[in-house]
Scaffold this motif. Structure first.
Motif, short mmCIF file in Angstrom:
data_model
loop_
_atom_site.label_atom_id
_atom_site.label_comp_id
_atom_site.label_asym_id
_atom_site.label_seq_id
_atom_site.Cartn_x
_atom_site.Cartn_y
_atom_site.Cartn_z
N LEU A 174 0.86 -1.25 -0.15
CA LEU A 174 -0.17 0.00 0.11
C LEU A 174 0.88 1.09 0.06
N LEU A 175 1.91 1.25 0.73
CA LEU A 175 2.88 2.42 0.90
C LEU A 175 3.33 2.67 -0.62
N TRP A 176 3.67 1.80 -1.43
CA TRP A 176 4.26 1.70 -2.68
C TRP A 176 3.16 2.35 -3.54
N GLN A 206 3.40 7.50 -6.89
CA GLN A 206 2.51 8.09 -7.62
C GLN A 206 3.24 9.28 -8.28
N GLN A 207 2.97 9.58 -9.44
CA GLN A 207 3.56 10.92 -10.29
C GLN A 207 4.91 11.19 -10.06
N VAL A 208 5.57 9.86 -9.86
CA VAL A 208 7.07 10.08 -10.23
C VAL A 208 7.66 8.95 -10.70
N ASN A 209 8.69 9.14 -11.52
CA ASN A 209 9.53 8.10 -12.07
C ASN A 209 9.90 6.88 -11.30
N PHE A 266 12.93 7.29 -8.90
CA PHE A 266 12.83 8.41 -7.51
C PHE A 266 11.81 7.64 -6.78
N ALA A 267 10.92 6.73 -7.25
CA ALA A 267 9.72 5.97 -6.52
C ALA A 267 10.65 5.16 -5.69
N CYS A 268 11.74 4.42 -6.21
CA CYS A 268 12.76 3.54 -5.14
C CYS A 268 13.28 4.75 -4.14
N SER A 313 -0.79 6.44 -10.61
CA SER A 313 -0.04 5.38 -9.72
C SER A 313 1.35 4.70 -9.97
N LEU A 314 1.80 3.95 -9.40
CA LEU A 314 2.86 3.13 -9.26
C LEU A 314 3.09 2.46 -10.50
N PRO A 315 4.40 2.48 -11.20
CA PRO A 315 4.66 1.40 -12.08
C PRO A 315 4.73 0.15 -11.65
N VAL A 316 4.70 -1.01 -12.49
CA VAL A 316 4.75 -2.06 -11.66
C VAL A 316 5.94 -2.58 -11.44
N ALA A 317 7.20 -2.06 -12.08
CA ALA A 317 8.32 -2.46 -11.78
C ALA A 317 8.80 -2.03 -10.49
#
Length: 521
Positions: free
Chosen positions: A328-330, A335-338, A341-343, A514-518
């Motif tokens: 859920l945190l992911w 969201q809205q970041v590449n 940067f999500a990592c 939202s989040l990329p699958v990767a």
């Protein structure tokens, strides 16, 4: 058995506090999109009625439209039900069927041998076998036969761990009619024999038998997506991760050899009291062993224009995020970041709120640990102020029991989707992402996802990327296996790029992509 009250948030026409924003709902109302029936109610102040999004009556002017989440809210605002689309009848049917399925789930959980077969199950539900099949496809994303077998195996697992009864006695106690059927189904859904499962607390490792064609290389690529991750590492054929169990956080090491995955537990503390059954279940989720792709592959192979989707990807499974709150945190911070940067955001939050276990590996943050951070703390780590608020709100909902992640993951897909959509900061794409990659439901489609749309365009040689309605139509051919189809399309999309990409819905329709699958970890 009545559905619980979801306590949906109040709608604010001028803010983003509601789970669905006004522009998206107007767009779907004007398109008469049936996919949004049950997600919101259209209220027309000029006529005093409320309708389903799919209502075919003449569409009102946008300035005369207000939105609600339930018929009750619409009635409280002084509106009455439309006589053409009959929204009250729709909601009564949806919740009646969902309640019927949930009642069956509770019955079989208490007594898996209460029915011998699907016909008995249908009689208990007071529906025909074909209607029961439809209900299970809609609410559980599986078939009654498969669901019943899995429930019996789960009950057998509990009895093997908590009683001295023989495996043969347990097999018949949970409803299997033969020992051969019991053994086959137990190995299929446990990757262990009943004897090996019972001995888990007395062994030093869990040795899972992998199914034929298991995609070890693809799985390790997914698990090692973030090479700098603080929670997971991949080194050759070895996967190491810090995980949080009821008994505490430990580090696990999984070594892959042909046909086998061997998990050992590394911990600076004593392993006494370790819940091996819990660890086994977590392993099955993380290694994608909770689903079987064979029926999906047979379904796709049967159509000549769909079969190329499997090229280079036979045996692909869905590795689920091991920790439900981490998933859920992911879905919020990504969201809205590449992807890079999500990592980075996840690493910062993990380092700040996670638990260092050993060798630089952290167990993911708990909801309480996230709540201990302020909005300012999270903004300082790189989140936007809005997203910081969404994350802390979600953590509070989990802590207070308003967002029961385990119950949602093991309940109906319809309740899971509805509950997620009632959360601030979670829109339709995010909800389906969580359902697909965290909860493991098998028939989800993240509508509006640009990577999916691009892959569909290439696969079907379309002149342009399909819109939501076209995506729905194209993906319908993969039902009831649309989650795996989505993963394959994402795989094809990523294979044409040199770097990872986000799966971002069009900003006009969904400004909180939202989040990329990767980034599933």
């Amino acid at each position: 058995m009545n559905p619980v009250d979801l306590h949906p948030p109040r709608w604010d026409n001028h803010g983003m506090s509601a789970p669905l924003h006004r522009e998206l709902m107007l767009d779907r109302m004007l398109a008469a999109d049936r996919a949004y029936d049950g997600r919101f109610i259209t209220g027309v102040v000029s006529t005093g009625i409320y309708c389903l999004p799919s209502c075919r009556a003449r569409k009102p002017k946008p300035e005369n439209v207000v939105f609600h989440f339930t018929p009750g809210q619409a009635r409280a605002a002084g509106l009455r039900a439309c006589l053409r689309c009959r929204p009250d009848d729709f909601y009564a049917d949806v919740h009646r069927d969902e309640a019927r399925v949930e009642a069956l789930m509770a019955l079989i959980d208490a007594s898996p041998a209460a029915v011998r077969n699907v016909r008995d199950l249908a009689r208990l539900a007071d529906v025909s076998p074909s209607k029961l099949h439809d209900l299970f496809r809609m609410h559980l994303h599986t078939t009654p036969v498969e669901w019943l077998a899995r429930q019996r195996v789960a009950h057998a697992q509990r009895l093997l761990m908590t009683t001295a009864r023989t495996a043969a006695e347990i097999a018949f106690d949970v409803g299997f009619e033969s020992l051969s059927a019991f053994g086959e189904q137990f190995r299929r859904w446990s990757a262990l024999t009943p004897h090996a499962y019972r001995r888990l607390p007395h062994t030093q490792a869990i040795r899972l038998t992998l199914p034929p064609g298991y995609p070890t290389a693809a799985l390790l690529r997914d698990l090692g997506r973030d090479p700098a991750s603080l929670t997971d590492r991949v080194d050759g054929q070895r996967y190491t991760a810090a995980v949080r169990l009821t008994s505490g956080a430990v580090v696990i090491q999984v070594d892959f050899t042909p046909g086998t995955a061997t998990c050992t537990v590394l911990s600076p503390q004593s392993l006494e009291g370790l819940n091996w059954a819990e660890l086994h279940g977590m392993l099955l989720r993380r290694l994608g062993l909770t689903t079987d792709p064979s029926r999906f592959e047979a379904h796709v192979t049967a159509a000549s224009d769909l079969a190329p989707l499997l090229s280079g990807g036979h045996g692909l499974r869905t590795p689920l995020i091991a920790d439900l709150f981490d998933g859920l945190l992911w879905a919020i911070v990504g969201q809205q970041v590449n992807f890079p940067f999500a990592c980075t955001l996840r690493r910062r939050i993990t380092e700040r709120a996670g638990e260092l276990v050993m060798d630089g590996l952290f167990a993911p943050p708990t909801p309480d640990a996230v709540l201990a951070l302020t909005d300012a703390d999270l903004v300082g780590l790189g989140l936007t102020r809005a997203r910081a608020g969404y994350l802390r709100h979600a953590a509070r909902q989990v802590v207070d029991g308003q967002l029961p992640l385990t119950a949602l993951a093991t309940g109906t897909a319809t309740r899971a989707e509805r509950t997620l959509l009632a959360q601030n900061g979670i829109g339709p794409w995010s909800a389906h992402y969580v359902m697909l990659r965290v909860f493991g439901f098998q028939d989800c489609v993240p509508l509006g996802d640009t990577a999916l749309a691009t892959a569909l365009q290439r696969h079907f040689a379309l002149p342009s990327r399909p819109d939501r309605a076209q995506t729905t139509e194209l993906m319908a051919r993969f039902a009831p296996y649309r989650s795996l189809a989505t993963l394959h399309f994402w795989r094809h999309f990523q294979s044409t790029k040199e770097t990872s990409h986000d799966h971002v819905p069009p900003a006009r329709l969904h400004p909180r992509p939202s989040l990329p699958v990767a980034a599933s970890g």
